[in-house]
Design an enzyme around this catalytic site. Structure first.
Site, PDB file in Angstrom:
ATOM      1  NE  ARG A  51      -1.614  -2.116   3.289  1.00  0.00           N
ATOM      2  CZ  ARG A  51      -1.870  -2.526   4.523  1.00  0.00           C
ATOM      3  NH1 ARG A  51      -3.029  -2.270   5.091  1.00  0.00           N
ATOM      4  NH2 ARG A  51      -0.938  -3.182   5.207  1.00  0.00           N
ATOM      5  CE1 TYR A 179      -2.508 -13.438  11.435  1.00  0.00           C
ATOM      6  CE2 TYR A 179      -4.619 -12.358  11.765  1.00  0.00           C
ATOM      7  CZ  TYR A 179      -3.260 -12.291  11.528  1.00  0.00           C
ATOM      8  OH  TYR A 179      -2.660 -11.063  11.389  1.00  0.00           O
TER       9      TYR A 179
HETATM   10  O1  LIG Z   1      -5.299  -3.671   1.719  1.00  0.00           O
HETATM   11  C1  LIG Z   1      -4.420  -4.129   0.982  1.00  0.00           C
HETATM   12  O2  LIG Z   1      -3.987  -3.646  -0.070  1.00  0.00           O
HETATM   13  C2  LIG Z   1      -3.781  -5.432   1.459  1.00  0.00           C
HETATM   14  C3  LIG Z   1      -2.842  -5.176   2.647  1.00  0.00           C
HETATM   15  C4  LIG Z   1      -1.934  -6.376   2.641  1.00  0.00           C
HETATM   16  C5  LIG Z   1      -2.188  -7.605   3.289  1.00  0.00           C
HETATM   17  N1  LIG Z   1      -1.170  -8.459   3.057  1.00  0.00           N
HETATM   18  C6  LIG Z   1      -0.269  -7.838   2.248  1.00  0.00           C
HETATM   19  C7  LIG Z   1      -0.721  -6.529   1.971  1.00  0.00           C
HETATM   20  C8  LIG Z   1       0.010  -5.515   1.143  1.00  0.00           C
HETATM   21  C9  LIG Z   1       0.495  -4.411   2.083  1.00  0.00           C
HETATM   22  O3  LIG Z   1       1.040  -4.771   3.171  1.00  0.00           O
HETATM   23  O4  LIG Z   1       0.239  -3.263   1.778  1.00  0.00           O
HETATM   24  C10 LIG Z   1       0.927  -8.477   1.638  1.00  0.00           C
HETATM   25  C11 LIG Z   1       1.824  -9.168   2.569  1.00  0.00           C
HETATM   26  N2  LIG Z   1       1.420  -9.944   3.604  1.00  0.00           N
HETATM   27  C12 LIG Z   1       2.539 -10.495   4.147  1.00  0.00           C
HETATM   28  C13 LIG Z   1       3.674 -10.089   3.413  1.00  0.00           C
HETATM   29  C14 LIG Z   1       5.086 -10.573   3.617  1.00  0.00           C
HETATM   30  C15 LIG Z   1       5.924  -9.445   4.168  1.00  0.00           C
HETATM   31  O5  LIG Z   1       5.567  -8.946   5.270  1.00  0.00           O
HETATM   32  O6  LIG Z   1       6.854  -9.039   3.455  1.00  0.00           O
HETATM   33  C16 LIG Z   1       3.231  -9.219   2.438  1.00  0.00           C
HETATM   34  C17 LIG Z   1       4.064  -8.410   1.448  1.00  0.00           C
HETATM   35  C18 LIG Z   1       4.488  -9.231   0.278  1.00  0.00           C
HETATM   36  C19 LIG Z   1       5.380  -8.387  -0.624  1.00  0.00           C
HETATM   37  O7  LIG Z   1       5.926  -7.319  -0.206  1.00  0.00           O
HETATM   38  O8  LIG Z   1       5.565  -8.827  -1.779  1.00  0.00           O
HETATM   39  C20 LIG Z   1       2.532 -11.465   5.244  1.00  0.00           C
HETATM   40  C21 LIG Z   1       1.585 -11.191   6.352  1.00  0.00           C
HETATM   41  N3  LIG Z   1       0.217 -11.033   6.224  1.00  0.00           N
HETATM   42  C22 LIG Z   1      -0.287 -10.923   7.500  1.00  0.00           C
HETATM   43  C23 LIG Z   1       0.780 -11.031   8.414  1.00  0.00           C
HETATM   44  C24 LIG Z   1       0.680 -11.032   9.890  1.00  0.00           C
HETATM   45  C25 LIG Z   1       0.223  -9.701  10.377  1.00  0.00           C
HETATM   46  O9  LIG Z   1       0.816  -8.678   9.938  1.00  0.00           O
HETATM   47  O10 LIG Z   1      -0.753  -9.746  11.124  1.00  0.00           O
HETATM   48  C26 LIG Z   1       1.940 -11.180   7.688  1.00  0.00           C
HETATM   49  C27 LIG Z   1       3.373 -11.336   8.175  1.00  0.00           C
HETATM   50  C28 LIG Z   1       4.127 -10.021   7.856  1.00  0.00           C
HETATM   51  C29 LIG Z   1       4.239  -9.161   9.048  1.00  0.00           C
HETATM   52  O11 LIG Z   1       4.400  -9.696  10.138  1.00  0.00           O
HETATM   53  O12 LIG Z   1       4.186  -7.921   8.841  1.00  0.00           O
HETATM   54  C30 LIG Z   1      -1.753 -10.784   7.804  1.00  0.00           C
HETATM   55  C31 LIG Z   1      -2.360  -9.595   7.133  1.00  0.00           C
HETATM   56  N4  LIG Z   1      -2.542  -9.565   5.787  1.00  0.00           N
HETATM   57  C32 LIG Z   1      -3.069  -8.329   5.464  1.00  0.00           C
HETATM   58  C33 LIG Z   1      -3.166  -7.550   6.610  1.00  0.00           C
HETATM   59  C34 LIG Z   1      -3.450  -6.050   6.603  1.00  0.00           C
HETATM   60  C35 LIG Z   1      -4.870  -5.684   6.616  1.00  0.00           C
HETATM   61  C36 LIG Z   1      -4.938  -4.164   6.463  1.00  0.00           C
HETATM   62  O13 LIG Z   1      -4.326  -3.448   7.311  1.00  0.00           O
HETATM   63  O14 LIG Z   1      -5.543  -3.752   5.474  1.00  0.00           O
HETATM   64  C37 LIG Z   1      -2.775  -8.360   7.684  1.00  0.00           C
HETATM   65  C38 LIG Z   1      -2.846  -8.047   9.148  1.00  0.00           C
HETATM   66  C39 LIG Z   1      -1.954  -6.899   9.512  1.00  0.00           C
HETATM   67  O15 LIG Z   1      -1.062  -6.529   8.685  1.00  0.00           O
HETATM   68  O16 LIG Z   1      -2.147  -6.447  10.614  1.00  0.00           O
HETATM   69  C40 LIG Z   1      -3.400  -7.945   4.081  1.00  0.00           C
END
Ligand SMILES: O=C(O)CCc1c2[nH]c(c1CC(=O)O)Cc1[nH]c(c(CC(=O)O)c1CCC(=O)O)Cc1[nH]c(c(CC(=O)O)c1CCC(=O)O)Cc1[nH]c(c(CCC(=O)O)c1CC(=O)O)C2
Length: 370
Positions: A51, A179
């Site tokens: 994002r 989760y």
């Molecule tokens: O709304 C969107 O566009 C999707 C947001 C998004 C998600 N996964 C994502 C992205 C892209 C990004 O981070 O911008 C994409 C995402 N999820 C993840 C990764 C791996 C990384 O962190 O590089 C990535 C990035 C991959 C990459 O950079 O190519 C893995 C992930 N999803 C998740 C978790 C565990 C956690 O963070 O709770 C984790 C472990 C990473 C960490 O500890 O930061 C679960 C998850 N997936 C997601 C969310 C966010 C929901 C929100 O706040 O809208 C959440 C919960 C949260 O972050 O609190 C969705």
């Protein structure tokens, strides 16, 4: 205790794998992950594709998060965006920790601004036994077939990455199980921790399932072309070390063991997990990720200097004036130099509101001074 290592066998990789055909042979990332000192310190960022990038927000228009993860051409484009923009030393596969569960047939979605939300939380042994079968490594069952879409995205991505390695990833068994028990993101994972203590048999059965899902997901990414893996135990930090060792470590070890026979470095990371660094290192990773709360030189000493480290720029400093950010990055570089190898990363994922120009400054400084 589950075995945590095996002898890597390069012959298990296809001849056109980036590690087999030499494409990534000189990659600074892989040298640092092996504990060597490449020409410059490598850097990449957790959540680099996401994002914070205008091009991501444009590419995602009109699609849900899981649709974007499961559309190979789109997931490939999103994975490549930060590599093109920043010149980082690694791509991380654009996916999410709940993708293997969705592919297995578990009712889960990702609610924008919330995160993973499950149709039915797991609370009893019947709930666990009703989870879809995943099969064994090498089985060509429904789950392995569903992973073909992941293999296709990895192939498309590595075909365009050239000399930049792709890191595959999965969520660790505890974080996935937390989760599934809580049913949605939670701050303290009380539901999961209560179940772990009140019904250890249910917790063990669920953790065995999430460990198998994570391990098969990692293995599919590596065999399709990923040159390293990262296991994210994002929320293990909510556990006391004794509970972690008793109820989580064996399952993380089993997940990492699923790729221990493949010649790829294995990175293991927990946010808020500094108090777990030593027990987490027993799970079979070859590199430890460190969050921003523990200085890297202290982390290296705590691990007996035995592990290359990844981390640990404080995401909060990404909003600081350029000189404050620069002195922090130089401090991270100095402390990281104490470890046998160092990959610069943030201490947790890129915050969505981050200014991409600040991340560019970090990459340029690391490549110049690292
Ligand atoms: O709304 C969107 O566009 C999707 C947001 C998004 C998600 N996964 C994502 C992205 C892209 C990004 O981070 O911008 C994409 C995402 N999820 C993840 C990764 C791996 C990384 O962190 O590089 C990535 C990035 C991959 C990459 O950079 O190519 C893995 C992930 N999803 C998740 C978790 C565990 C956690 O963070 O709770 C984790 C472990 C990473 C960490 O500890 O930061 C679960 C998850 N997936 C997601 C969310 C966010 C929901 C929100 O706040 O809208 C959440 C919960 C949260 O972050 O609190 C969705």
């Amino acid at each position: 205790m589950h075995p945590s290592s095996a002898t890597p066998d390069p012959s298990l990789l296809a001849p056109d794998h980036p590690l087999a055909d030499g494409r990534v042979a000189d990659a600074p990332l892989l040298a640092a992950l092996r504990g060597e000192q490449p020409a410059h310190r490598p850097v990449w960022f957790m959540r680099q594709a996401g994002r914070s990038l205008p091009e991501y927000r444009e590419a995602r228009r009109g699609t849900t998060m899981l649709e974007s993860c499961l559309t190979p051409e789109l997931a490939t484009e999103i994975t490549l965006q930060p590599v093109r923009r920043y010149g980082v030393d690694a791509a991380i596969f654009f996916s999410d920790i709940v993708v293997p569960m969705r592919l297995a047939g578990v009712g889960v979605d990702i609610a924008p601004g919330v995160g993973p939300v499950f149709e039915r939380p797991i609370r009893t042994m019947d709930d666990v036994e009703a989870l879809p079968q995943l099969g064994e490594p090498g089985d060509r069952g429904a789950f392995d077939t569903a992973l073909d879409v992941i293999r296709e995205t990895v192939r498309l991505t590595t075909a365009q990455l050239g000399e930049t390695p792709l890191i595959g990833f999965a969520g660790a068994p505890f974080t996935l199980a937390a989760y599934m028990v809580d049913g949605r993101p939670s701050r303290d994972h009380l539901g999961a921790r209560r179940l772990m203590l009140a019904a250890p048999d249910v917790w063990a059965a669920l953790s065995a399932w999430t460990s198998r899902a994570a391990g098969l997901f990692l293995r599919a990414q590596v065999l399709a072309g990923a040159s390293a893996v990262q296991l994210f135990d994002s929320w293990a930090g909510s556990l006391a070390a004794s509970d972690y060792e008793e109820s989580c470590l064996p399952f993380s070890a089993a997940a990492l063991y699923a790729v221990a026979d493949l010649p790829v470095p294995r990175i293991h990371f927990a946010a808020h997990g500094s108090h777990l660094l030593a027990p987490m290192a027993q799970a079979g990773a070859t590199v430890m990720g460190v969050d921003y709360r523990l200085p890297l030189d202290a982390a290296s000493r705590l691990l007996g200097g035995a592990y290359p480290l990844q981390g640990n720029v404080d995401p909060a400093r990404l909003d600081a004036p350029a000189d404050v950010l620069a002195s922090h990055v130089l401090d991270v570089l100095a402390r990281g130099a104490e470890a046998p190898g160092h990959v610069v990363n943030l201490g947790h994922g890129v915050p969505p509101e981050t200014d991409p120009d600040q991340l560019q400054r970090v990459v340029d400084l690391v490549h110049e001074r690292g």
